[in-house]
Design a protein around this motif. Sequence first.
Motif, short mmCIF file in Angstrom:
data_model
loop_
_atom_site.label_atom_id
_atom_site.label_comp_id
_atom_site.label_asym_id
_atom_site.label_seq_id
_atom_site.Cartn_x
_atom_site.Cartn_y
_atom_site.Cartn_z
N ASP A 156 0.85 -1.19 0.00
CA ASP A 156 0.00 0.00 0.00
C ASP A 156 0.89 1.23 0.00
N VAL A 157 1.08 1.80 -1.18
CA VAL A 157 1.95 2.97 -1.29
C VAL A 157 1.26 4.20 -0.71
N TRP A 158 -0.03 4.31 -0.95
CA TRP A 158 -0.80 5.46 -0.45
C TRP A 158 -1.81 4.99 0.59
N ALA A 159 -1.87 5.71 1.70
CA ALA A 159 -2.83 5.37 2.75
C ALA A 159 -4.24 5.70 2.29
N ASP A 160 -5.19 4.93 2.77
CA ASP A 160 -6.61 5.16 2.47
C ASP A 160 -7.09 6.36 3.29
N SER A 161 -7.52 7.39 2.60
CA SER A 161 -7.96 8.61 3.30
C SER A 161 -9.28 8.42 4.02
N GLY A 162 -10.04 7.42 3.62
CA GLY A 162 -11.35 7.21 4.22
C GLY A 162 -12.44 8.07 3.61
N ASP A 163 -12.07 8.95 2.70
CA ASP A 163 -13.04 9.83 2.05
C ASP A 163 -13.75 9.05 0.93
N PRO A 164 -15.06 8.80 1.05
CA PRO A 164 -15.75 8.00 0.02
C PRO A 164 -15.77 8.67 -1.35
N GLY A 165 -15.55 9.98 -1.40
CA GLY A 165 -15.55 10.68 -2.67
C GLY A 165 -14.17 10.86 -3.27
N SER A 166 -13.16 10.27 -2.65
CA SER A 166 -11.77 10.46 -3.09
C SER A 166 -11.50 9.69 -4.38
N ALA A 167 -10.98 10.39 -5.38
CA ALA A 167 -10.60 9.74 -6.63
C ALA A 167 -9.43 8.79 -6.41
N LEU A 168 -8.48 9.20 -5.56
CA LEU A 168 -7.33 8.35 -5.28
C LEU A 168 -7.77 7.08 -4.57
N ARG A 169 -8.69 7.21 -3.61
CA ARG A 169 -9.16 6.03 -2.88
C ARG A 169 -9.84 5.04 -3.82
N ALA A 170 -10.63 5.55 -4.75
CA ALA A 170 -11.30 4.66 -5.70
C ALA A 170 -10.29 3.96 -6.59
N ALA A 171 -9.26 4.68 -7.03
CA ALA A 171 -8.23 4.09 -7.87
C ALA A 171 -7.46 3.02 -7.10
N ILE A 172 -7.17 3.28 -5.83
CA ILE A 172 -6.46 2.30 -5.00
C ILE A 172 -7.29 1.02 -4.88
N ALA A 173 -8.59 1.17 -4.65
CA ALA A 173 -9.46 0.00 -4.49
C ALA A 173 -9.49 -0.84 -5.76
N VAL A 174 -9.59 -0.19 -6.90
CA VAL A 174 -9.62 -0.93 -8.17
C VAL A 174 -8.29 -1.61 -8.44
N THR A 175 -7.21 -0.91 -8.17
CA THR A 175 -5.87 -1.45 -8.42
C THR A 175 -5.62 -2.70 -7.58
N ARG A 176 -6.13 -2.71 -6.36
CA ARG A 176 -5.93 -3.88 -5.50
C ARG A 176 -6.58 -5.14 -6.07
N THR A 177 -7.59 -4.98 -6.91
CA THR A 177 -8.28 -6.14 -7.48
C THR A 177 -7.61 -6.65 -8.75
#
Length: 216
Positions: A156-177
């Motif tokens: 996990d290079v970038w920490a999960d901000s916890g913001d449901p509207g975060s573009a980075l968080r969404a990209a991280i979730a997709v990349t993990r799959t």
Amino acid sequence: MPRPSVPLLSRDQIAIAALAQLDESGTLTLPKLASGLNVSVSSIYHHFAGGREEIIERIRGLLTGEWPSPLDEDLDWRDYAEQWAHGYRAAMARHPHVVPLLTLQTVSAPETLASYEALARVLRRAGFADEDLLHAVSVLDCFILGSALDASAPLDVWADSGDPGSALRAAIAVTRTQPGDRSLRSFELGLHALLAGLAELLRVSPPGPRGRRSSC
């Protein structure tokens, strides 16, 4: 007591031990290196008068030997650069602690210079003008070394901000799959974009000093 007919140490033996120390601890000190080889520090200097910097340069040469065997210089320049980049990254990614040290000193290992020279010949023959060629090599070099470091980054290079509207968080979730190595996928995407950019530079640049121009 007669001197041994075979030297107790060789330059490559010292460099291999130094590389192992770097892989294990991330640091290189001559006292620790000498202790591991069961010799004195002066014995290290007997083989490497330039000390630590010269040893690091010998390590660079050894790592170049981990790249693929000499590539066919008749390949299309993009195919050549792609194979060269993959081999270079793979060797450096296996030894990430070495990368920062290599960037601090001039490349002088004969094996490594020969590899860069072959790449430069291929690019020059493709039509890259001398004023652009070194920059093209430098861009490839910086990208590859950065990717080699990324290969050893945390999962996990970038920490999960916890913001449901975060573009980075969404990209991280997709990349993990996604299957496979995230760092390698990033490298291949970046290399494709880099080579496309160099091809565009080649297309719009004036002919080189000898009037060569690529047909691409």
